[in-house]
Design a protein around this motif. Structure first.
Motif, PDB file in Angstrom:
ATOM      1  N   THR A 277      74.066  25.422  -3.169  1.00  0.00           N
ATOM      2  CA  THR A 277      73.510  26.525  -2.385  1.00  0.00           C
ATOM      3  C   THR A 277      74.434  27.736  -2.424  1.00  0.00           C
ATOM      4  OG1 THR A 277      72.331  25.012  -0.917  1.00  0.00           O
ATOM      5  CG2 THR A 277      72.732  27.232  -0.090  1.00  0.00           C
ATOM      6  N   LEU A 278      75.717  27.477  -2.221  1.00  0.00           N
ATOM      7  CA  LEU A 278      76.696  28.576  -2.246  1.00  0.00           C
ATOM      8  C   LEU A 278      76.705  29.246  -3.611  1.00  0.00           C
ATOM      9  CD1 LEU A 278      79.070  29.711  -0.363  1.00  0.00           C
ATOM     10  CD2 LEU A 278      80.550  28.488  -1.933  1.00  0.00           C
ATOM     11  N   ARG A 279      76.676  28.452  -4.663  1.00  0.00           N
ATOM     12  CA  ARG A 279      76.715  29.015  -6.010  1.00  0.00           C
ATOM     13  C   ARG A 279      75.459  29.828  -6.305  1.00  0.00           C
ATOM     14  NH1 ARG A 279      78.064  24.904 -10.713  1.00  0.00           N
ATOM     15  NH2 ARG A 279      75.963  24.166 -10.268  1.00  0.00           N
ATOM     16  N   PHE A 359      83.995  25.116  -1.146  1.00  0.00           N
ATOM     17  CA  PHE A 359      85.142  25.962  -0.820  1.00  0.00           C
ATOM     18  C   PHE A 359      85.793  26.501  -2.082  1.00  0.00           C
ATOM     19  CE2 PHE A 359      85.683  23.270   3.247  1.00  0.00           C
ATOM     20  CZ  PHE A 359      84.787  24.063   3.927  1.00  0.00           C
ATOM     21  N   HIS A 360      85.847  25.680  -3.125  1.00  0.00           N
ATOM     22  CA  HIS A 360      86.427  26.114  -4.398  1.00  0.00           C
ATOM     23  C   HIS A 360      85.622  27.271  -4.991  1.00  0.00           C
ATOM     24  CE1 HIS A 360      88.379  25.844  -8.295  1.00  0.00           C
ATOM     25  NE2 HIS A 360      87.202  25.719  -8.881  1.00  0.00           N
ATOM     26  N   HIS A 361      84.291  27.141  -5.004  1.00  0.00           N
ATOM     27  CA  HIS A 361      83.459  28.218  -5.538  1.00  0.00           C
ATOM     28  C   HIS A 361      83.571  29.473  -4.679  1.00  0.00           C
ATOM     29  CE1 HIS A 361      81.485  26.414  -8.968  1.00  0.00           C
ATOM     30  NE2 HIS A 361      81.262  25.307  -8.279  1.00  0.00           N
ATOM     31  N   ALA A 362      83.734  29.299  -3.373  1.00  0.00           N
ATOM     32  CA  ALA A 362      83.897  30.467  -2.499  1.00  0.00           C
ATOM     33  C   ALA A 362      85.165  31.231  -2.862  1.00  0.00           C
ATOM     34  CB  ALA A 362      83.936  30.023  -1.045  1.00  0.00           C
ATOM     35  N   ARG A 363      86.240  30.495  -3.123  1.00  0.00           N
ATOM     36  CA  ARG A 363      87.483  31.162  -3.536  1.00  0.00           C
ATOM     37  C   ARG A 363      87.301  31.852  -4.879  1.00  0.00           C
ATOM     38  NH1 ARG A 363      90.051  26.854  -0.672  1.00  0.00           N
ATOM     39  NH2 ARG A 363      89.813  25.428  -2.443  1.00  0.00           N
ATOM     40  N   LYS A 364      86.668  31.166  -5.830  1.00  0.00           N
ATOM     41  CA  LYS A 364      86.426  31.778  -7.140  1.00  0.00           C
ATOM     42  C   LYS A 364      85.579  33.035  -7.014  1.00  0.00           C
ATOM     43  CE  LYS A 364      85.240  29.394 -10.689  1.00  0.00           C
ATOM     44  NZ  LYS A 364      84.512  28.435 -11.560  1.00  0.00           N
ATOM     45  N   GLY A 365      84.649  33.028  -6.048  1.00  0.00           N
ATOM     46  CA  GLY A 365      83.772  34.182  -5.858  1.00  0.00           C
ATOM     47  C   GLY A 365      84.402  35.304  -5.068  1.00  0.00           C
ATOM     48  N   GLN A 578      60.947  22.948   0.014  1.00  0.00           N
ATOM     49  CA  GLN A 578      62.214  22.223  -0.029  1.00  0.00           C
ATOM     50  C   GLN A 578      63.307  23.104  -0.611  1.00  0.00           C
ATOM     51  OE1 GLN A 578      62.797  19.261   1.142  1.00  0.00           O
ATOM     52  NE2 GLN A 578      64.641  18.500   0.147  1.00  0.00           N
ATOM     53  N   ALA A 579      64.359  23.346   0.183  1.00  0.00           N
ATOM     54  CA  ALA A 579      65.456  24.196  -0.284  1.00  0.00           C
ATOM     55  C   ALA A 579      66.104  23.629  -1.542  1.00  0.00           C
ATOM     56  CB  ALA A 579      66.496  24.352   0.822  1.00  0.00           C
ATOM     57  N   PHE A 580      66.293  22.301  -1.597  1.00  0.00           N
ATOM     58  CA  PHE A 580      66.964  21.680  -2.738  1.00  0.00           C
ATOM     59  C   PHE A 580      66.201  21.949  -4.038  1.00  0.00           C
ATOM     60  CE2 PHE A 580      69.432  17.611  -4.014  1.00  0.00           C
ATOM     61  CZ  PHE A 580      70.594  18.339  -4.172  1.00  0.00           C
ATOM     62  N   SER A 581      64.875  21.902  -3.980  1.00  0.00           N
ATOM     63  CA  SER A 581      64.067  22.197  -5.168  1.00  0.00           C
ATOM     64  C   SER A 581      64.243  23.646  -5.585  1.00  0.00           C
ATOM     65  CB  SER A 581      62.592  21.903  -4.895  1.00  0.00           C
ATOM     66  OG  SER A 581      62.382  20.543  -4.587  1.00  0.00           O
ATOM     67  N   HIS A 582      64.198  24.556  -4.621  1.00  0.00           N
ATOM     68  CA  HIS A 582      64.304  25.981  -4.947  1.00  0.00           C
ATOM     69  C   HIS A 582      65.714  26.354  -5.392  1.00  0.00           C
ATOM     70  CE1 HIS A 582      60.285  27.451  -4.062  1.00  0.00           C
ATOM     71  NE2 HIS A 582      60.243  26.561  -3.101  1.00  0.00           N
ATOM     72  N   VAL A 583      66.733  25.736  -4.799  1.00  0.00           N
ATOM     73  CA  VAL A 583      68.097  25.984  -5.257  1.00  0.00           C
ATOM     74  C   VAL A 583      68.263  25.471  -6.684  1.00  0.00           C
ATOM     75  CG1 VAL A 583      70.508  25.355  -4.909  1.00  0.00           C
ATOM     76  CG2 VAL A 583      69.124  26.049  -2.963  1.00  0.00           C
ATOM     77  N   GLY A 584      67.656  24.307  -6.976  1.00  0.00           N
ATOM     78  CA  GLY A 584      67.691  23.798  -8.340  1.00  0.00           C
ATOM     79  C   GLY A 584      67.037  24.756  -9.316  1.00  0.00           C
ATOM     80  N   LEU A 585      65.922  25.346  -8.923  1.00  0.00           N
ATOM     81  CA  LEU A 585      65.243  26.335  -9.768  1.00  0.00           C
ATOM     82  C   LEU A 585      66.140  27.545 -10.017  1.00  0.00           C
ATOM     83  CD1 LEU A 585      61.571  27.561  -9.331  1.00  0.00           C
ATOM     84  CD2 LEU A 585      63.403  29.144  -9.855  1.00  0.00           C
ATOM     85  N   ILE A 586      66.769  28.041  -8.943  1.00  0.00           N
ATOM     86  CA  ILE A 586      67.639  29.215  -9.077  1.00  0.00           C
ATOM     87  C   ILE A 586      68.790  28.907 -10.026  1.00  0.00           C
ATOM     88  CG2 ILE A 586      69.222  30.745  -7.836  1.00  0.00           C
ATOM     89  CD1 ILE A 586      67.442  30.136  -5.294  1.00  0.00           C
ATOM     90  N   ASP A 587      69.413  27.752  -9.832  1.00  0.00           N
ATOM     91  CA  ASP A 587      70.557  27.379 -10.659  1.00  0.00           C
ATOM     92  C   ASP A 587      70.150  27.242 -12.127  1.00  0.00           C
ATOM     93  OD1 ASP A 587      73.365  26.723 -10.608  1.00  0.00           O
ATOM     94  OD2 ASP A 587      72.803  24.661 -11.063  1.00  0.00           O
ATOM     95  N   ALA A 588      68.992  26.631 -12.374  1.00  0.00           N
ATOM     96  CA  ALA A 588      68.517  26.466 -13.754  1.00  0.00           C
ATOM     97  C   ALA A 588      68.182  27.813 -14.385  1.00  0.00           C
ATOM     98  CB  ALA A 588      67.304  25.547 -13.780  1.00  0.00           C
TER      99      ALA A 588
END
Length: 597
Positions: A277-279, A359-365, A578-588
């Motif tokens: 979600t963060l990514r 947290f790691h991705h937040a620091r990278k961002g 479903q947030a997980f489905s939509h986050v998966g779509l965004i990431d893909a």
């Protein structure tokens, strides 16, 4: 009473409206069949989605027997337009919820419904059935001085205001009226605590303009592939603005198998979803939302790591006791209808890796971090060092026995790896040598016990040779390289054993895996998006694009996805959207575009 089982409508026939604190589902027939007020996890006042019309709904539709309907969102917004056409004319219904605090000074929550005539004269029927307490409580209804109606029961109050004449009939509030070309009729239903004065009236037209501007401004701040835009709007709609928490879905107990018992309450915030979600938010340039989600994570997991939950309430509540609403017949007779989620008490090793990766991705961002945050993370790492070798309940919250799930062990590795990288890449303090040694020990354990050399693939658990779709993530997590033959072998094994005839990916084989429940569920859509990403990582671009297009085609007419897809019934199943489905779509979408961080 006219009792219409709302489950006659497929889940995909619903659209979402919301105000970033709660949300409602609007059917293609003009009926709002689900709304929890005043926040996502509050008791529903419209519960027809999981029962019958008498459990609460709000319908505005033509009175004619034959009606053609088409709908869409108004541009890049969460304002829904449904166009009705009858033999006598055409009318347009606009549904939305103003973002809380913008429509009125008292911060009340409102549902606005505006019906306008486009051609001819359309006779319409408005039927409002308010039932607080998940459809169980009939309120006391009284008239207000301004002609509106007030509905009160216990702590809850709703107020209806409209210039249209309304009347009580058979425990319902109804209106029969006609709109002609150029005419507009507005209905505003507002919520407030029963011990306060009724929420202030709002101007429907002004609220519409303000809501449209809010969504237009929000979309303009981001960067998103066209295929991901509606998913990003949906993700924003599922964010509880006061705290930054993101709920998995605005619904409970929509079944993973029609008529089955895999019915869960998803109106909470899952740590499992943290990193992806963060990514997704940062990839799209929504750093304010990403920061709010990161801060929510910090608050939620603060304290003794041994007490960390796998999910929390939208404000970080830790106790989400599960009970059954036995007066509701369930969607498609799928019972029980569960309120709360007993999985909040499970031990899931993977969540520690999810949180540390977020947290790691937040620091990278480049998200600025609270000085106390690293201290909390070090405590998490210390706890993982003590418990990483224990059996757990796994990412999918199985209700069978605990076991050493391979993905859980890999996520324990992720937790330690991200701690090492925090020292190496960002100069934070910690016993890096000890952590490196532990990281190697966990990796060796996984490769020895979680990998099947004969099949060339990682397996579901140390004592279970079946497959699990979560293993599609191991290269993305950095546990092995995408060029490693063991990754290609695992992807191939998933294709052989978890790819349904529909071409979609199952989480695992429920017929052979011991998860404590009767077998059978739809294909889990997020897992299919993970396969898209795996194809991209393996250089199988054409297959990735083909599967991505297939998944996009499963969204309903307004671009929304449920948790799963039942290919046999050709319909969406599970909680929705479903947030997980939509986050998966965004990431893909970002992976295909090469823009993934």
């Amino acid at each position: 009473m006219n009792r219409r089982p709302s489950h006659s409508q497929p889940i995909g026939d619903y659209a979402l409206i919301g105000d970033c604190e709660t949300a409602a589902l609007v059917g293609a027939d003009g009926s709002i069949d689900w709304l929890c007020w005043p926040r996502f996890d509050a008791p529903a006042c419209f519960g027809a989605l999981l029962g019958e019309a008498g459990n609460g709904r709000w319908r505005i539709a033509p009175a004619a027997a034959k009606v053609a309907a088409a709908r869409s969102y108004l541009g890049d917004s969460l304002i829904l337009e449904t166009r009705f056409e009858t033999a006598e004319g055409a009318a347009r219904l606009v549904d939305f919820m103003p973002v809380q605090g913008r429509a009125s000074a008292d911060g009340a929550s409102h549902v606005v419904r505006m019906i306008s005539g486009e051609a001819g004269a359309v006779a319409l029927r408005m039927e409002l059935i308010v039932r607080f307490g998940y459809g169980a409580t009939v309120p006391w209804v009284s008239r207000l001085d301004d002609g509106g109606a007030r509905f009160i029961a216990g702590p809850d109050m709703a107020v209806l205001r409209t210039p249209i004449a309304i009347r009580g009939q058979d425990m319902k509030t109804v209106a029969d009226f006609t709109v002609r070309a150029g005419e507009v009729a507005a209905f505003v239903l507002s919520y407030g605590p029963s011990w306060l004065a009724p929420p202030a009236a709002i101007d429907a037209a002004e609220a519409l303009a303000d809501t449209r501007a809010f969504w237009s401004d929000w979309v303009a701040k981001g960067r998103h592939p066209p295929a991901a835009r509606r998913s990003l709007i949906t993700l924003k709609a599922l964010t509880y603005a006061p705290t930054g928490g993101v709920v998995a879905a605005p619904t409970t107990s929509l079944p993973e198998k029609l008529g089955g018992v895999r019915n869960w309450d998803y109106r909470y915030c899952w740590l499992r979803d943290a990193s992806i979600t963060l990514r997704a938010l940062m990839s799209a340039g929504y750093f304010d939302e990403a920061r709010a989600w990161r801060d929510w994570l910090h608050r939620a997991v603060a304290g003794d790591p041994a007490d960390m939950r796998i999910m929390y309430g939208v404000a970080g509540e830790r106790r989400l006791p599960e009970w059954e609403a036995d007066w509701l017949v369930g969607y498609a007779a799928s019972r029980p209808v569960r309120i709360g989620n007993a999985a909040h008490e499970q031990f899931q090793l993977d969540v520690y890796g999810e949180v540390m990766d977020a947290f790691h991705h937040a620091r990278k961002g480049g998200l600025a971090e609270d000085p106390q945050a690293w201290a909390v993370q070090r405590l998490l790492v210390r706890h993982v060092a003590k418990v990483w070798d224990r059996p757990d309940d796994g990412i999918w919250e199985v209700r069978g026995r605990r076991r050493c799930f391979t993905y859980s062990k890999i996520m324990a590795w992720v937790a330690i790896d991200r701690a090492v990288r925090a020292v190496e890449e960002f100069g934070l303090e910690g016993p890096a040598d000890d952590w490196r040694a532990l990281r190697s020990a966990i990796a060796d354990d996984v490769r020895q016990k979680g990998f099947d050399p004969a099949r060339g693939a990682f397996v579901r658990a140390y004592d279970d040779p079946t497959l699990d779709a979560s293993l599609l993530l191991i290269a993305d997590l950095g546990f092995i390289a995408a060029t490693d033959p063991r990754f290609a072998g695992t992807v191939a094994a998933v294709e052989r054993e978890l790819l349904a005839p529909s071409g979609l990916v199952m989480r695992y084989d429920t017929a052979h895996a011991d998860d404590g429940l009767p077998p059978g569920e739809g294909a889990f859509l997020a897992c299919s998006f993970w396969l898209v990403n795996a194809y991209v990582a393996l250089g199988r671009r054409e297959e990735a694009e083909r599967l991505f297009r297939r998944l996009l085609a499963l969204a309903n007419d307004v671009g929304l996805l449920a948790e799963e897809y039942d290919a046999e019934a050709a319909r969406l199943v599970g909680n929705f959207p479903q947030a997980f489905s939509h986050v998966g779509l965004i990431d893909a979408a970002f992976a295909l575009g090469g823009d993934r961080p």
